[in-house]
Design a protein around this motif. Structure first.
Motif, mmCIF file in Angstrom:
data_model
loop_
_atom_site.group_PDB
_atom_site.id
_atom_site.type_symbol
_atom_site.label_atom_id
_atom_site.label_comp_id
_atom_site.label_asym_id
_atom_site.label_seq_id
_atom_site.Cartn_x
_atom_site.Cartn_y
_atom_site.Cartn_z
ATOM 1 N N TYR A 479 0.766 -10.302 14.238
ATOM 2 C CA TYR A 479 1.895 -10.060 13.326
ATOM 3 C C TYR A 479 1.441 -9.857 11.876
ATOM 4 C CZ TYR A 479 4.211 -12.254 17.365
ATOM 5 O OH TYR A 479 4.611 -12.598 18.625
ATOM 6 N N ILE A 480 0.152 -9.548 11.685
ATOM 7 C CA ILE A 480 -0.313 -9.177 10.332
ATOM 8 C C ILE A 480 -0.089 -7.669 10.199
ATOM 9 C CG2 ILE A 480 -2.295 -8.983 8.776
ATOM 10 C CD1 ILE A 480 -3.604 -11.289 10.359
ATOM 11 N N HIS A 481 0.473 -7.252 9.077
ATOM 12 C CA HIS A 481 0.649 -5.819 8.881
ATOM 13 C C HIS A 481 -0.729 -5.166 8.721
ATOM 14 C CE1 HIS A 481 0.971 -2.339 6.040
ATOM 15 N NE2 HIS A 481 1.530 -1.904 7.163
ATOM 16 N N ALA A 482 -0.980 -4.139 9.516
ATOM 17 C CA ALA A 482 -2.278 -3.465 9.432
ATOM 18 C C ALA A 482 -2.067 -1.965 9.517
ATOM 19 C CB ALA A 482 -3.179 -3.925 10.576
ATOM 20 N N GLU A 483 -2.934 -1.248 8.799
ATOM 21 C CA GLU A 483 -2.852 0.215 8.856
ATOM 22 C C GLU A 483 -4.220 0.788 9.117
ATOM 23 O OE1 GLU A 483 -0.612 2.799 6.386
ATOM 24 O OE2 GLU A 483 0.333 1.076 5.393
ATOM 25 N N GLY A 484 -4.269 1.735 10.025
ATOM 26 C CA GLY A 484 -5.511 2.446 10.259
ATOM 27 C C GLY A 484 -5.503 3.712 9.418
ATOM 28 N N TYR A 485 -6.624 4.018 8.788
ATOM 29 C CA TYR A 485 -6.694 5.201 7.931
ATOM 30 C C TYR A 485 -7.993 5.956 8.152
ATOM 31 C CZ TYR A 485 -2.898 6.032 4.726
ATOM 32 O OH TYR A 485 -1.724 6.461 4.191
ATOM 33 N N ALA A 486 -7.907 7.270 8.083
ATOM 34 C CA ALA A 486 -9.133 8.061 8.016
ATOM 35 C C ALA A 486 -9.709 7.779 6.632
ATOM 36 C CB ALA A 486 -8.806 9.530 8.184
ATOM 37 N N ALA A 487 -10.949 7.312 6.568
ATOM 38 C CA ALA A 487 -11.474 6.791 5.301
ATOM 39 C C ALA A 487 -11.390 7.809 4.169
ATOM 40 C CB ALA A 487 -12.907 6.321 5.503
ATOM 41 N N GLY A 488 -11.482 9.100 4.510
ATOM 42 C CA GLY A 488 -11.413 10.137 3.481
ATOM 43 C C GLY A 488 -10.041 10.232 2.837
ATOM 44 N N GLU A 489 -9.053 9.667 3.450
ATOM 45 C CA GLU A 489 -7.684 9.722 2.938
ATOM 46 C C GLU A 489 -7.367 8.599 1.954
ATOM 47 O OE1 GLU A 489 -6.421 12.970 3.607
ATOM 48 O OE2 GLU A 489 -4.592 11.768 3.587
ATOM 49 N N LEU A 490 -8.285 7.662 1.866
ATOM 50 C CA LEU A 490 -8.058 6.463 1.051
ATOM 51 C C LEU A 490 -7.625 6.814 -0.374
ATOM 52 C CD1 LEU A 490 -8.491 3.590 1.976
ATOM 53 C CD2 LEU A 490 -10.748 3.651 0.937
ATOM 54 N N LYS A 491 -8.387 7.745 -0.947
ATOM 55 C CA LYS A 491 -8.140 8.109 -2.350
ATOM 56 C C LYS A 491 -6.859 8.902 -2.534
ATOM 57 C CE LYS A 491 -11.552 11.756 -1.565
ATOM 58 N NZ LYS A 491 -11.831 11.326 -0.199
ATOM 59 N N HIS A 492 -6.215 9.268 -1.430
ATOM 60 C CA HIS A 492 -4.968 10.045 -1.548
ATOM 61 C C HIS A 492 -3.733 9.148 -1.488
ATOM 62 C CE1 HIS A 492 -7.296 13.676 -1.417
ATOM 63 N NE2 HIS A 492 -7.902 13.255 -0.325
ATOM 64 N N GLY A 493 -3.883 7.888 -1.721
ATOM 65 C CA GLY A 493 -2.716 7.008 -1.723
ATOM 66 C C GLY A 493 -3.022 5.531 -1.541
ATOM 67 N N PRO A 494 -3.536 5.150 -0.381
ATOM 68 C CA PRO A 494 -3.643 3.719 -0.083
ATOM 69 C C PRO A 494 -4.558 2.926 -1.011
ATOM 70 C CG PRO A 494 -4.425 5.065 1.770
ATOM 71 C CD PRO A 494 -3.882 5.996 0.761
ATOM 72 N N LEU A 495 -5.466 3.605 -1.712
ATOM 73 C CA LEU A 495 -6.353 2.893 -2.629
ATOM 74 C C LEU A 495 -5.541 2.061 -3.629
ATOM 75 C CD1 LEU A 495 -9.416 2.883 -2.688
ATOM 76 C CD2 LEU A 495 -9.378 4.752 -4.329
ATOM 77 N N ALA A 496 -4.337 2.546 -3.924
ATOM 78 C CA ALA A 496 -3.465 1.835 -4.866
ATOM 79 C C ALA A 496 -3.115 0.445 -4.370
ATOM 80 C CB ALA A 496 -2.186 2.649 -5.079
#
Ligand code: M6R
Length: 596
Positions: A479-496
């Motif tokens: 029940y921990i919120h987790a998100e999988g991301y393509a690492a190259g996409e990090l700088k396009h949003g989730p880095l925030a």
């Protein structure tokens, strides 16, 4: 999802039904109940755990009964809405899986005719329809009742004045277990393994009459069906915990055997006629839900690399509503249960479009297996934990086999290349065992996740979907919120979102994405995120940027999803265990999702 059991025979029906319901628990449920013909019709049902029924029920004598585990769809989880349902005269009882779509209109009509309803469910109309149509033959009443119904069902009914159980099926699994002087009906074979290994699968449109001594199946025209019973190869031990604390952990540890069994035979036959598919398809579409969707995403990388053909991956719930492009790729439905409503609907849509359909499933006799043009069984054995583990790694095996087969048919791979990858695949059980031997390292590494509110899972290329799967596993059972991301996409949003309170799990193996992954990990380290890296043994560079490093053995990059998968499964398992979560039965989830 809901489960059904019915029994006719010399044993105490109460014991058989409760045992069967316990074995169906893994499907997910919120209430359960039984109806037994003893002195009259005796019904006990309640919201919550089956153990509650065990303790609250008095001893009932009777040799005929039906039981049900309900996972609410129409009407909230409650005692009133639990199955079985009885008619107004308390003579007929019904249990049902599926959905009666026109139940509101039927309910109004039946109420106008004087029937009294006690629940909010769609199912209750069935028992009143049986009462209405009953003229001394319960199966005939069932056939008439179902003519009024729109929807899907596995429906099972009995009456106090007969020793017969009747049943019908439309798009919901139903199987008869043949015993000696006793017979069983259930929604899956797990419920009957204690009593018989002989099964008769009921098909859509068929009805069943079952007594202790006789089982007769009738087709849509009411003609008797002659069908050879199948032998169930699963044993009762296969379906039990075998000393592990949870089914999920047991199933994670069963992966070396499951992988071995899935490859067995098929790998030797990859260059022979009759293996998997016989045509050189120019394109492949993989259609699936949840974890099976992630296996399909890995499959895209595998098949494109081996067979050099375009592969698209679609969520079954989206595919079924899309207009189609007029092209006819080989359409592969990936579903461990073979009963997922969206995937079944997608298979029907693919057939309507004229595509050749292949199912990759773990359950012999499942609905999908009967509907598609060809089937590959993953041979993982029964998976009881709601979280898919060994069925996932064996789905990956199916993807390698399909890639090799298509690569061979298209001459995209030479014989030597096929033999070399086959031999590496044969070593997979040993590599997985290697990861399992170090499970305690994974356990230690999860301390940094246990208190987190959000966790990111990062990967690139073939290991990006594996990290999506890691995030899904963590969400599902801890029940921990987790998100999988393509690492190259990090700088396009989730880095925030990254800071010291948001741990990152990053897969970084020594393939062509290694340098880029290292930079991505450094980017996250610069935002103070605690980093749990998964990399190869002896990788000092990675160790230098990570807070914790869990290692996997070095394998060919195309095979790296296999050991990596086992690590992310263990991460989710240990984090959930430390948080005290009900690992095998996560809230709101069901093992097989037969509603859409
Ligand atoms: O039986 P299926 O493979 O079709 O099931 C699809 C999903 O419901 C399933 O993978 C789900 O995501 C699992 N609980 C994940 O562990």
């Amino acid at each position: 999802m809901c489960g059904i059991i019915g029994y006719a025979g010399p044993r105490n029906a109460q014991e058989v039904l409760l045992d069967g319901l316990r074995r169906l628990e893994y499907r997910g449920y919120d209430s359960a109940g039984v109806a037994i013909v003893g002195s009259g019709l005796q019904v006990f049902k309640d919201k919550g755990e089956i153990s509650k029924l065990y303790t609250s029920m008095p001893e009932i004598r009777g040799n005929l009964g039906v039981g049900h585990t309900r996972w609410a769809t129409c009407g909230k989880p409650s005692k009133q809405n639990a199955h079985p349902f009885v008619d107004c005269t308390n003579q007929t009882a019904v249990v049902h899986n599926g959905i009666i779509e026109n139940y509101q209109a039927l309910r109004k009509q039946l109420t106008d005719e004087g029937h009294k309803f006690t629940s909010e469910t769609d199912t209750e109309v069935l028992v009143h329809l049986l009462e209405k149509h009953y003229r001394g033959n319960l199966r005939a009443a069932l056939i008439s009742a179902l003519k009024e119904v729109k929807g899907t069902y596995a429906v099972v009914a009995l009456r106090t004045d007969s020793n017969e159980i009747v049943a019908a099926r439309k798009e919901n699994p139903l199987v008869v277990g043949l015993g000696v002087g006793e017979n069983i009906l259930a929604s899956d074979v797990t419920a009957m393994l204690n009593y018989t290994q002989k099964a008769l699968y009921v098909m859509d449109g068929e009805t069943v009459s079952l007594t202790a001594d006789k089982v007769t199946i009738y087709d849509r025209n009411n003609d008797v069906v002659v069908r050879e019973p199948s032998t169930i190869s699963w044993t009762i031990e296969d379906a039990q915990k075998g000393g592990f604390e949870h089914y999920m952990l047991k199933e994670i540890y069963e992966q070396p055997t499951a992988i071995h069994n899935s490859l067995l035979g098929s790998l030797d036959e990859i260059m022979s006629e009759g293996s998997l598919v016989d045509q050189d398809f120019g394109a492949v579409k993989l259609v699936a839900c949840g974890t099976s969707y992630h296996a399909s995403m890995v499959g895209k990388y595998i098949i494109e690399a081996l067979a050099k053909i375009p592969v698209t991956v679609e969520l079954a719930s989206e595919y079924r509503y899309s207009p189609g492009t007029g092209e006819n790729p080989l359409t592969v439905m990936v579903t461990q249960s073979g009963e997922t409503a969206d995937t079944l609907a997608a298979a029907r849509e693919a057939k309507r479009r004229g595509c050749h359909t292949l199912a990759v499933t773990n359950v012999v006799g499942s609905t999908i297996a009967r509907e598609v043009d060809s089937v590959f069984y993953t041979k993982a054995g029964p998976e009881i934990g709601v979280a898919a583990t060994k069925t996932y790694s064996t789905q990956l095996m199916a993807m390698y086999l399909l890639g090799l087969r298509l690569g061979y048919l298209r001459k995209a791979m030479g014989r030597d290349e096929i033999r070399s990858l086959s031999s590496e695949l044969r070593s997979m059980p040993q590599y997985v065992r290697g990861v399992l031997d170090r499970a305690s390292e994974v356990d230690d590494s999860t301390d940094m996740l246990v208190e987190a509110r959000d966790v990111f899972f990062l990967g690139r290329n073939i290991n990006y979907p594996t990290m999506l799967e890691g995030a899904l596993k963590l969400k599902e059972i801890s029940y921990i919120h987790a998100e999988g991301y393509a690492a190259g996409e990090l700088k396009h949003g989730p880095l925030a979102l990254l800071d010291a309170s948001t741990p990152v799990v990053a897969a970084c193996i020594k393939d062509h994405t290694y340098e880029k992954m290292l930079s991505n990990i450094s980017e996250t380290a610069a935002r103070d995120s605690p980093i749990l890296a998964i990399g190869e043994e002896g990788d000092e560079e990675l160790l230098a940027v990570a807070d914790k490093l869990v290692t996997i053995p070095h394998v060919a990059p195309i095979l790296s999803p296999v050991p990596l998968t086992v690590v992310v499964q263990l991460i989710a398992y240990y984090a959930a265990k430390k948080r005290g979560c009900p690992i095998d039965k996560p809230r709101n989830l069901a093992k097989s999702v037969t509603v859409d």
